[in-house]
Motif scaffolding. Structure first.
Motif, PDB file in Angstrom:
ATOM      1  N   ASP A  74     -27.577  34.025  92.606  1.00  0.00           N
ATOM      2  CA  ASP A  74     -28.258  34.113  91.263  1.00  0.00           C
ATOM      3  C   ASP A  74     -29.894  33.891  91.241  1.00  0.00           C
ATOM      4  O   ASP A  74     -30.242  33.395  92.323  1.00  0.00           O
ATOM      5  CB  ASP A  74     -27.890  33.011  90.475  1.00  0.00           C
TER       6      ASP A  74
ATOM      7  N   TYR B 274     -28.836  47.809  75.532  1.00  0.00           N
ATOM      8  CA  TYR B 274     -27.868  46.972  76.383  1.00  0.00           C
ATOM      9  C   TYR B 274     -26.554  47.713  76.516  1.00  0.00           C
ATOM     10  O   TYR B 274     -26.131  47.690  77.699  1.00  0.00           O
ATOM     11  CB  TYR B 274     -27.530  45.504  75.710  1.00  0.00           C
TER      12      TYR B 274
ATOM     13  N   ALA C  70     -18.288  35.357  75.215  1.00  0.00           N
ATOM     14  CA  ALA C  70     -18.018  34.256  75.830  1.00  0.00           C
ATOM     15  C   ALA C  70     -18.805  33.436  75.639  1.00  0.00           C
ATOM     16  O   ALA C  70     -20.068  33.729  75.694  1.00  0.00           O
ATOM     17  CB  ALA C  70     -17.470  34.740  77.365  1.00  0.00           C
TER      18      ALA C  70
ATOM     19  N   THR D 136     -21.628  31.638  76.645  1.00  0.00           N
ATOM     20  CA  THR D 136     -22.427  31.177  77.794  1.00  0.00           C
ATOM     21  C   THR D 136     -23.888  31.492  77.402  1.00  0.00           C
ATOM     22  O   THR D 136     -24.110  31.321  76.063  1.00  0.00           O
ATOM     23  CB  THR D 136     -22.377  32.590  78.852  1.00  0.00           C
TER      24      THR D 136
HETATM   25  N1  NAD Z   1     -21.292  36.177  77.422  1.00  0.00           N
HETATM   26  C1  NAD Z   1     -20.486  37.372  76.840  1.00  0.00           C
HETATM   27  O1  NAD Z   1     -19.970  37.378  75.637  1.00  0.00           O
HETATM   28  C2  NAD Z   1     -20.557  38.596  77.555  1.00  0.00           C
HETATM   29  C3  NAD Z   1     -19.924  39.539  76.737  1.00  0.00           C
HETATM   30  C4  NAD Z   1     -19.922  40.957  77.392  1.00  0.00           C
HETATM   31  C5  NAD Z   1     -20.315  40.935  78.989  1.00  0.00           C
HETATM   32  N2  NAD Z   1     -20.960  39.930  79.425  1.00  0.00           N
HETATM   33  C6  NAD Z   1     -21.418  40.126  80.924  1.00  0.00           C
HETATM   34  O2  NAD Z   1     -21.259  39.291  81.808  1.00  0.00           O
HETATM   35  C7  NAD Z   1     -22.241  38.931  82.698  1.00  0.00           C
HETATM   36  C8  NAD Z   1     -22.336  37.537  83.049  1.00  0.00           C
HETATM   37  O3  NAD Z   1     -22.994  37.167  81.759  1.00  0.00           O
HETATM   38  P1  NAD Z   1     -22.824  35.486  81.047  1.00  0.00           P
HETATM   39  O4  NAD Z   1     -22.230  35.723  79.868  1.00  0.00           O
HETATM   40  O5  NAD Z   1     -22.323  34.595  81.888  1.00  0.00           O
HETATM   41  O6  NAD Z   1     -24.305  34.980  80.750  1.00  0.00           O
HETATM   42  P2  NAD Z   1     -25.243  34.029  81.574  1.00  0.00           P
HETATM   43  O7  NAD Z   1     -26.638  34.208  80.980  1.00  0.00           O
HETATM   44  O8  NAD Z   1     -24.704  32.821  81.282  1.00  0.00           O
HETATM   45  O9  NAD Z   1     -25.076  34.597  83.120  1.00  0.00           O
HETATM   46  C9  NAD Z   1     -25.927  35.385  83.540  1.00  0.00           C
HETATM   47  C10 NAD Z   1     -26.474  35.104  84.820  1.00  0.00           C
HETATM   48  O10 NAD Z   1     -27.290  36.155  85.426  1.00  0.00           O
HETATM   49  C11 NAD Z   1     -28.295  35.642  86.371  1.00  0.00           C
HETATM   50  N3  NAD Z   1     -29.369  36.720  86.410  1.00  0.00           N
HETATM   51  C12 NAD Z   1     -30.198  37.287  85.373  1.00  0.00           C
HETATM   52  N4  NAD Z   1     -31.004  38.178  86.148  1.00  0.00           N
HETATM   53  C13 NAD Z   1     -30.627  38.175  87.166  1.00  0.00           C
HETATM   54  C14 NAD Z   1     -31.214  39.013  88.214  1.00  0.00           C
HETATM   55  N5  NAD Z   1     -32.262  39.728  88.308  1.00  0.00           N
HETATM   56  N6  NAD Z   1     -30.563  38.565  89.839  1.00  0.00           N
HETATM   57  C15 NAD Z   1     -29.631  37.736  89.852  1.00  0.00           C
HETATM   58  N7  NAD Z   1     -29.108  37.101  89.027  1.00  0.00           N
HETATM   59  C16 NAD Z   1     -29.585  37.298  87.527  1.00  0.00           C
HETATM   60  C17 NAD Z   1     -28.682  34.676  85.278  1.00  0.00           C
HETATM   61  O11 NAD Z   1     -29.683  33.652  85.913  1.00  0.00           O
HETATM   62  C18 NAD Z   1     -27.237  34.095  84.814  1.00  0.00           C
HETATM   63  O12 NAD Z   1     -27.099  32.733  85.730  1.00  0.00           O
HETATM   64  C19 NAD Z   1     -23.230  39.769  82.303  1.00  0.00           C
HETATM   65  O13 NAD Z   1     -23.312  40.972  83.009  1.00  0.00           O
HETATM   66  C20 NAD Z   1     -23.267  40.170  80.813  1.00  0.00           C
HETATM   67  O14 NAD Z   1     -23.620  41.260  80.455  1.00  0.00           O
HETATM   68  C21 NAD Z   1     -21.169  38.737  78.695  1.00  0.00           C
END
Ligand code: NAD
Length: 283
Positions: A40, A160, A193, A195
């Motif tokens: 991360d 996005y 989700a 987060t």
């Molecule tokens: N939470 C939701 O409802 C949801 C819905 C659809 C898709 N997603 C996808 O799920 C994945 C995880 O997201 P999440 O919801 O857990 O959010 P989150 O923000 O909790 O986690 C994302 C993580 O990515 C890390 N990150 C950001 N930029 C980075 C970089 N340049 N290099 C390395 N790490 C980096 C952040 O520090 C963070 O820990 C993402 O791809 C997001 O698009 C989430």
């Protein structure tokens, strides 16, 4: 390739694993017997999350990485192989979200979103795939897209959504390419989700220009499923070799299904019109 327990004794790399879905994926894979590299951009956070897993008996390594930087990702690959000797599962999960209209978005917004969500995934594939291909045996890649890649109306999330469309396209292509190598590929599409995704700009580098406004707030997504539910669905999908895993709250499934059907209805209508105009009247 079917194996009853492909996780035992093998290694997974999960990006975006400091918290949220990535941390839950790492915990789920660790609980099922895998060694896990948690990567991360939040180095402190990921080091802490990896330490928590080690306390539960999981072989876990936390690594700071910026997935948008090929050199940083090459260092992640070197650290992973040095620690565990092999990588059988690559979860390209790191991602960032930004809401806002297309007209109000800057080119910096787009470059940041695509540098993490699309180029980040490609950098990891480039760094890990050659050795994974060579290794043989059970291997799998999972890429995290979003339900946003399937919506007929992406107003306020078009940039996005476009990056997640790219994840879908690349993942489907990859699935065909890697089938020849015996490597499975799964597309994970979470929706809603709980987060910190709404607060993605905490990780936005200054080099992409000013931060965009936050029209939708920065709190945890309401009425959401827990990340561990997403992780369980994802890991079960990997075990089955599923091409596609959706993980979203039960009460949103009907609406989401309707939105996907609306996409197909638009296509179906367009195809129908063309078929009619290709047939001269009276034929
Ligand atoms: N939470 C939701 O409802 C949801 C819905 C659809 C898709 N997603 C996808 O799920 C994945 C995880 O997201 P999440 O919801 O857990 O959010 P989150 O923000 O909790 O986690 C994302 C993580 O990515 C890390 N990150 C950001 N930029 C980075 C970089 N340049 N290099 C390395 N790490 C980096 C952040 O520090 C963070 O820990 C993402 O791809 C997001 O698009 C989430």
């Amino acid at each position: 390739m079917f194996e009853p327990d492909p996780f035992a004794g093998r290694t997974a790399v999960v990006t975006g694993a400091a918290g949220g879905i990535g941390a839950a994926l790492a915990a789920e894979l660790g609980a099922r017997g895998m060694s896990v590299v948690l990567a991360d951009i939040d180095e402190l956070g990921v080091t802490r999350t990896a330490a928590e897993l080690r306390e539960r008996g999981v072989r876990a390594l936390g690594v700071g990485v910026d997935v948008s930087d090929p050199e940083s990702v090459a260092a992640l690959a070197a650290a992973s192989y040095a620690e565990f000797g092999s990588v059988e599962l690559l979860c390209n999960n790191a991602g960032v979200l930004l809401f806002g209209s297309v007209a109000d978005s800057s080119i910096g917004d787009w470059r940041w979103l695509s540098s993490v969500n699309v180029e980040g995934m490609l950098n990891c594939l480039n760094a890990f795939l050659p050795r994974m291909v060579e290794a043989g045996g059970w291997r799998h890649v999972m890429n995290t897209a979003s339900t946003h890649a399937f919506l007929p109306d992406t107003a306020n999330s078009a940039l996005y959504s476009a990056t997640k469309h790219a994840v879908v396209g690349i993942t489907l292509g990859l699935r065909g390419e890697l089938a020849e190598e015996g490597i499975g590929v799964t597309l994970l599409c979470p929706g809603q989700a709980a987060t910190r995704i709404l607060d993605s700009q905490r990780n936005r580098p200054h080099s992409f220009g000013r931060r965009a406004g936050e029209p939708f707030g920065t709190g945890v997504i309401p009425m959401a499923i827990e990340p561990r539910e997403v992780a369980r669905a994802a890991v079960d999908g990997i075990l089955r070799g599923d091409p596609l895993v959706f993980a979203l709250p039960e009460f949103t499934r009907g609406t989401f299904r309707g939105q996907v059907e609306e996409m197909w209805r638009l296509a179906d209508n367009a195809l129908g019109d063309r078929a009619e105009s290709a047939c001269p009247v009276g034929d």
